[in-house]
Design a protein around this motif. Structure first.
Motif, PDB file in Angstrom:
ATOM      1  N   CYS A  36      11.174   5.770 -72.552  1.00 24.06           N
ATOM      2  CA  CYS A  36      10.502   5.808 -71.388  1.00 24.06           C
ATOM      3  C   CYS A  36       9.051   6.192 -71.420  1.00 24.06           C
ATOM      4  O   CYS A  36       8.145   5.430 -70.771  1.00 24.06           O
TER       5      CYS A  36
ATOM      6  N   LYS B 271       8.422   3.044 -68.522  1.00 27.25           N
ATOM      7  CA  LYS B 271       9.335   2.552 -67.712  1.00 27.25           C
ATOM      8  C   LYS B 271      10.625   3.381 -67.757  1.00 27.25           C
ATOM      9  O   LYS B 271      10.760   3.966 -68.851  1.00 27.25           O
ATOM     10  N   THR B 272      11.461   3.293 -66.984  1.00 23.96           N
ATOM     11  CA  THR B 272      12.812   3.673 -67.038  1.00 23.96           C
ATOM     12  C   THR B 272      13.638   2.659 -67.088  1.00 23.96           C
ATOM     13  O   THR B 272      13.641   1.531 -66.377  1.00 23.96           O
TER      14      THR B 272
ATOM     15  N   ILE C  18      20.345   8.889 -67.724  1.00 21.60           N
ATOM     16  CA  ILE C  18      20.387   7.790 -68.714  1.00 21.60           C
ATOM     17  C   ILE C  18      21.660   8.267 -69.928  1.00 21.60           C
ATOM     18  O   ILE C  18      22.372   7.487 -70.273  1.00 21.60           O
TER      19      ILE C  18
ATOM     20  N   ARG D 203      16.363  12.323 -64.748  1.00 25.85           N
ATOM     21  CA  ARG D 203      16.272  10.946 -65.096  1.00 25.85           C
ATOM     22  C   ARG D 203      17.167  10.884 -66.552  1.00 25.85           C
ATOM     23  O   ARG D 203      17.887   9.953 -66.632  1.00 25.85           O
ATOM     24  N   ASP D 204      16.813  11.929 -67.490  1.00 31.03           N
ATOM     25  CA  ASP D 204      17.320  11.603 -68.627  1.00 31.03           C
ATOM     26  C   ASP D 204      18.585  12.030 -68.874  1.00 31.03           C
ATOM     27  O   ASP D 204      19.398  11.334 -69.615  1.00 31.03           O
TER      28      ASP D 204
ATOM     29  N   MET E  60      12.154  14.462 -64.491  1.00 27.11           N
ATOM     30  CA  MET E  60      12.034  13.834 -65.596  1.00 27.11           C
ATOM     31  C   MET E  60      13.207  14.081 -66.448  1.00 27.11           C
ATOM     32  O   MET E  60      14.116  13.466 -66.860  1.00 27.11           O
TER      33      MET E  60
END
Ligand code: NDP
Length: 325
Positions: A190, A195-196, A309, A305-306, A302
């Motif tokens: 990232c 980017k994601t 993922i 987000r991780d 963040m």
């Protein structure tokens, strides 16, 4: 007194990372100092009080921890507990009105991360994740490559020898190598591309199925982005690996080792930077975030987000097909 200008940090959980890295880094910070500790082990509480000259009233256990709300010396609570305990202590710290740094992974599920973010918002405190590599100059160099990156690969693994430790226990670790150190690979994906990812494929393998029963040992995964960049990552609790390689405008940028506390790029590097304490830089940055009322570059969002993922990677490995993020 100089300390009165610095922000007081209380470390929660006095294990290896607190003892060997964070306590040392706290001596090297400009804007923070070790003001207190929270520990379930009486001998450690005594030892730390003595070693770091801590006030008796700044020493807590897990039961009386909430009293930290009344402690003016403590500005920041730094949660360094096994992964499944992060959510509870981040939320309790927020309720006590303290800013929080939480070690990676932020939680063991995206739902937990959301609860942690909401608690910090509700109580008006800052939340950041202990993503120390954002403050390392080699990784900062790679961040500049951004949309010029054409290929990225990373591998992060080690041979986990103590099979009685919490990292082998799914209820405490939340998962295996991916939660523990594979997170650095997807982090780099990232921040190097800026980017994601939009989807993921993944493959789990076991070289020691006798040892790794309900959590992954070795996991390969590929992250897809909304532009043409190929990626490949491997993480393992059995195979020693520590490398990051990007191709940008036809040039190779390799870091080996890539994810260590010290000696980044020692074996192979594209630049020579002076050694610095990643953790000291990380904590000083958080002090600035608090003082200037900014959002941390390694925010709770963040961390969330991780985890999204990570959840998609596990799902892709199980389903043996691409999963959208
Ligand atoms: P350790 O096992 O060395 O320490 C964890 C500490 O948590 C223990 O010493 C104990 O402290 C406390 N604890 C409370 N309940 C439990 C329990 N049920 N089982 C085990 N420990 C418990 O772990 P690490 O220090 O290696 O890791 C802690 C956290 O830090 C993890 O989230 C990990 O991912 C993260 N980490 C981050 C790193 C980085 O580079 N950013 C590097 C290493 C770890 P006490 O006796 O004081 O109560």
């Amino acid at each position: 007194d100089q300390k009165s200008k610095k922000l007081g940090v209380a470390l929660v959980g006095l294990g290896r990372y607190s003892t060997n890295e964070l306590a040392v880094a706290l001596q090297a910070t400009q804007s923070c100092y070790l003001a207190g500790v929270v520990s379930g082990t009486p001998e450690k509480r005594d030892f730390w009080a003595d070693q770091y000259n801590l006030k008796p009233e700044n020493i807590y256990d897990y039961d009386n921890f909430d009293r930290i709300a009344d402690n003016k010396d403590i500005d920041i609570v730094y949660v360094v507990l096994p992964n499944s305990m992060h959510a509870e202590f981040v939320i309790r710290a927020a309720q006590a009105g303290k800013h929080v740094i939480c070690e990676k992974p932020l939680g063991i599920s995206s739902a937990e991360c959301l609860q942690m973010i909401n608690a910090c918002k509700k109580h008006g405190v800052k939340l950041s994740v202990g993503y120390r590599l954002h403050f390392d100059p080699y990784h900062q160099y790679l961040m500049q490559l951004s949309d010029k990156v054409q290929y990225l690969e990373a591998s992060n693994g080690y041979t986990l020898k103590d099979h009685s430790e919490w990292r082998m226990d799914k209820s405490l670790a939340g998962g295996g190598a991916l939660m523990n150190i594979g997170i650095y690979c997807l982090q780099s994906a990232c921040y190097v591309t800026g980017k994601t990812p939009i989807s993921v494929t993944a493959q789990a393998t076991k070289t020691r199925p006798d040892l790794f029963k309900d959590i992954e040992e070795t996991l390969s995964f590929q992250l897809q982005f909304d532009r043409g960049v190929s990626t490949n990552f491997v993480t393992s609790h059995q195979l020693p690996m520590n490398r990051l390689m990007a191709i940008s405008e036809g040039r190779e940028y390799t870091l080996s080792p890539a994810f260590s506390y010290r000696g980044i790029g020692k074996k192979y590097a594209f630049e020579q930077y002076k050694e610095l304490s990643q953790q000291a830089a990380q904590m000083d940055d958080f002090a600035t975030v608090i003082r200037k009322n900014k959002v941390s570059s390694v925010s709770g969002e963040m961390g969330l987000r991780d985890l999204r993922i990570i959840e998609a990677i596990y799902e892709a490995a199980d389903a043996r097909k691409p999963i959208s993020i």
